[in-house]
Design an enzyme around this catalytic site. Structure first.
Site, PDB file in Angstrom:
ATOM      1  N   ASN A 163      -3.033   2.116 -10.083  1.00 47.55           N
ATOM      2  CA  ASN A 163      -3.477   1.410  -8.882  1.00 47.55           C
ATOM      3  C   ASN A 163      -3.455  -0.084  -9.204  1.00 47.55           C
ATOM      4  O   ASN A 163      -3.158  -0.491 -10.334  1.00 47.55           O
ATOM      5  CB  ASN A 163      -4.871   1.893  -8.463  1.00 47.55           C
ATOM      6  CG  ASN A 163      -5.277   1.379  -7.086  1.00 47.55           C
ATOM      7  OD1 ASN A 163      -4.488   1.432  -6.138  1.00 47.55           O
ATOM      8  ND2 ASN A 163      -6.494   0.877  -6.953  1.00 47.55           N
ATOM      9  N   LYS A 164      -3.735  -0.888  -8.225  1.00 52.87           N
ATOM     10  CA  LYS A 164      -3.717  -2.348  -8.353  1.00 52.87           C
ATOM     11  C   LYS A 164      -4.353  -2.811  -9.662  1.00 52.87           C
ATOM     12  O   LYS A 164      -5.388  -2.322 -10.071  1.00 52.87           O
ATOM     13  CB  LYS A 164      -4.489  -2.930  -7.160  1.00 52.87           C
ATOM     14  CG  LYS A 164      -4.653  -4.421  -7.137  1.00 52.87           C
ATOM     15  CD  LYS A 164      -3.337  -5.159  -7.145  1.00 52.87           C
ATOM     16  CE  LYS A 164      -2.475  -4.696  -5.985  1.00 52.87           C
ATOM     17  NZ  LYS A 164      -1.063  -5.068  -6.168  1.00 52.87           N
TER      18      LYS A 164
ATOM     19  N   ARG B 191      10.481  -1.128  -4.717  1.00 59.97           N
ATOM     20  CA  ARG B 191       9.315  -1.228  -5.603  1.00 59.97           C
ATOM     21  C   ARG B 191       9.200   0.058  -6.435  1.00 59.97           C
ATOM     22  O   ARG B 191       9.382   1.154  -5.913  1.00 59.97           O
ATOM     23  CB  ARG B 191       8.032  -1.488  -4.803  1.00 59.97           C
ATOM     24  CG  ARG B 191       8.099  -2.835  -4.051  1.00 59.97           C
ATOM     25  CD  ARG B 191       6.750  -3.245  -3.528  1.00 59.97           C
ATOM     26  NE  ARG B 191       5.840  -3.585  -4.614  1.00 59.97           N
ATOM     27  CZ  ARG B 191       4.509  -3.663  -4.461  1.00 59.97           C
ATOM     28  NH1 ARG B 191       3.967  -3.409  -3.287  1.00 59.97           N
ATOM     29  NH2 ARG B 191       3.743  -3.978  -5.483  1.00 59.97           N
TER      30      ARG B 191
ATOM     31  N   GLY C 290       0.864  -1.172   0.000  1.00 59.07           N
ATOM     32  CA  GLY C 290       0.000   0.000   0.000  1.00 59.07           C
ATOM     33  C   GLY C 290       0.903   1.226   0.000  1.00 59.07           C
ATOM     34  O   GLY C 290       1.816   1.340   0.828  1.00 59.07           O
ATOM     35  N   ALA C 291       0.648   2.138  -0.943  1.00 59.93           N
ATOM     36  CA  ALA C 291       1.585   3.239  -1.152  1.00 59.93           C
ATOM     37  C   ALA C 291       1.899   4.024   0.128  1.00 59.93           C
ATOM     38  O   ALA C 291       3.077   4.220   0.466  1.00 59.93           O
ATOM     39  CB  ALA C 291       1.059   4.166  -2.258  1.00 59.93           C
TER      40      ALA C 291
ATOM     41  N   ASP D 159      -1.609   4.112  -6.200  1.00 56.86           N
ATOM     42  CA  ASP D 159      -0.171   3.952  -5.969  1.00 56.86           C
ATOM     43  C   ASP D 159       0.611   5.141  -6.510  1.00 56.86           C
ATOM     44  O   ASP D 159       1.682   5.480  -5.995  1.00 56.86           O
ATOM     45  CB  ASP D 159       0.326   2.641  -6.567  1.00 56.86           C
ATOM     46  CG  ASP D 159      -0.211   1.473  -5.760  1.00 56.86           C
ATOM     47  OD1 ASP D 159      -1.354   1.061  -6.007  1.00 56.86           O
ATOM     48  OD2 ASP D 159       0.491   1.033  -4.834  1.00 56.86           O
TER      49      ASP D 159
END
Lengths: 356, 356
Positions: A250-251, A92, A53-54, A240
């Site tokens: 995002n995801k 990441r 999670g960012a 993100d």
């Protein structure tokens, strides 16, 4: 400045001289706290998604810098800081809060480096703790702004986990859900499971159970069907990285939901603090998208679900274009289209939400 | 009439006096044939999805009628037939081929009932075997029609499994893929895993490996991302029931893919024999959608992926409206919009593909 309600659960905590992270890879069945006494352990936890999670990655990296300075003496202060910084920066690529927190940490370092390693570490720790508290406070504000977009009886769909577990606490998308629930503006939550790593099935359900908010779990494949049946009134997701024009990484799967919401006239909200907006990325095309191991697709909880050696593609994120986003709910208010313009305005307005 | 190339793999076979079904719940790792010597075992295999896919269910039910008549004497012939018929008819609600095959079986029964139980059984067996062979032949024709819609280098996405395993043999959507591959008009296949039961990851991959057709497995969440990256040239899916206006019920998630294909101008094809078209269902709204146990969502291969007791919704199918379908590829040719009209024409044209 700090909200007195700060009873929020947090997936990370500082204990004496080290960072502890809740190992999210083994939730919901096991609650294990990882003791991170070296920056390598922090980096590994980020890479393995023990913390994800960012915003949570950003705060964890801040504490990671502190851990990296533990035991440093004045001679190796600079080398230690740089090595730790590079190690964490390389974990990441997509979540911009990681780089954002590390840049802030570097500013703290630069201000205190002349005072020696111990002073740097003390300053970094105070800053990281403030960053952590400010993140929770940001999310509470964000949640309350978001709740104003909800109406009594709303059934909201969320994707992946943008909850307390993905942040310093309280959550972004789930922050909005929590605030809407508290305001009596929510009937229930549709939780999609979010393959490949099932953060919806494992983490969002776990958080909603703790908050006693009604929900139903569905496969990712079900979202179109739910919308065509008229069972979804709102979508809220985290982010993100948000580009300067509002395009949002995002995801993986978020873009699909946005396209469906557009077709069914369901408002599609992105919930994220300003720290998730990367004005250096002009559009979504500039956002690096992490590609992870195919084994995350071919295996579920270690069980092989495909023929041995089946080739798989595993992009971890996708980009939702700004045109599909009804509004971005931030810690300084709700940004509405045209998003490029409202993002610029948000950054030009003095804000106390970002501690430096 | 029967294609001499009929070397197609089939998920069902008649051995001496009983039906054998490949247990698809344990693929791809284990190949087990279930020996069905009673209609209860056939019904159970259909309900448990040991055999699945609309055409395969239809052919299995045909053999199920034969199994039901084994050992019947003339006195209980009528009761046996009716009990077997009702048992099989009640197994699954959405796939229309089940009801279609059973109605044909009743016609065979009516024609031979005066000759006694043994004659009924003999006639049913001959009919079921012809139905089985005709289904494979239909799929070969269908596949060849579909291949004409493909161009060299095409990358095709398919959902769930509409292959040999879902039919008497050769497959519908995968029949099109096989024929396109043979015709040199296919580069590779995107296989989405198809939660909850992972027919894409478990079965379509297994079939493509056998056929040596290149593929990559992705999560269902990846489809939007693949299309926005320009990596998908065609979509082809099967169908469980097609309404008179072309609305198509198929595995949950199909509708989502159709919406994405529409946005990205990717041709979206449904591949199914005429026997999957139910002219009694005027539109998709008339098609019953099976809701299955929540455990299929909360568990993967028996592993609990959500908090204990997590409430889940599990619609097995969704409906793709005709407006999103580029064409329906059938055993009598390619039906193009307006689908209501081309479906009527297809049924009004005499065809030898449906044995009665």
């Amino acid at each position: 400045m700090i909200d007195t309600r700060m009873d929020a659960f947090s997936p990370l905590r500082w204990r004496d001289d080290h960072l502890q992270l809740l190992d999210q890879t083994v939730l919901p069945h096991t609650e294990t706290w990882l003791e991170c006494r070296t920056p390598e352990l922090v980096a590994d936890a980020i890479r393995r998604l023990s913390v994800r999670g960012a915003p949570a990655i950003g705060v964890s990296a801040a504490f990671g810098l502190v851990v990296g300075m533990t035991g440093a003496d004045d001679e190796d202060c600079a080398a230690r800081f740089d090595d730790t910084w590079q190690l964490l920066a390389g974990t990441r690529p997509t979540a911009v809060n990681l780089r954002w927190a590390l840049e802030l940490g570097r500013e703290v370092y630069e201000r205190h480096r002349a005072e020696g390693a111990a002073a740097v570490r003390t300053a970094l720790l105070a800053w990281a703790q403030e960053l952590h508290a400010a993140d929770i406070e940001s999310n509470r504000r964000l949640g309350d702004y978001g709740a104003e977009l909800f109406e009594a009886g709303n059934r909201v769909l969320t994707h992946c986990n943008a909850g307390a577990l993905a942040t310093g606490g309280y959550g972004t998308a789930i922050g909005v859900i929590q605030s809407s629930w508290a305001a009596g503006r929510l009937a229930m939550v549709w939780v999609d499971e979010t393959r490949p790593l099932l953060q919806g099935a494992r983490l969002t359900t776990w958080e909603l159970e703790r908050a006693a908010i009604p929900y139903r779990l569905v496969t990712d494949n079900s979202v179109g069907s739910l919308m065509s049946r008229g069972l979804v009134d709102r979508v809220v997701v985290g982010a993100d990285r948000i580009a300067a024009n509002g395009d949002t990484a995002n995801k993986i799967g978020t873009y699909t939901i946005a396209v469906l919401a557009d077709r069914h006239d369901v408002p599609f909200y992105v919930a994220a603090p300003l720290s998730t907006i990367d004005r250096q990325s002009a559009t979504g095309a500039a956002i690096p998208i992490e590609e992870r191991a195919g084994e995350e697709v071919t295996h579920v909880f270690g069980v092989d679900v495909a023929p041995e050696g089946a080739p798989a593609a595993n992009f971890a994120f996708d980009v939702t274009p700004a045109e599909l986003i009804t509004a971005i709910i931030t810690d300084v208010g709700v940004l509405k289209p045209p998003l490029a313009q409202s993002i610029t305005q948000a950054f030009d307005t003095p804000s106390t939400s970002i501690p430096v």
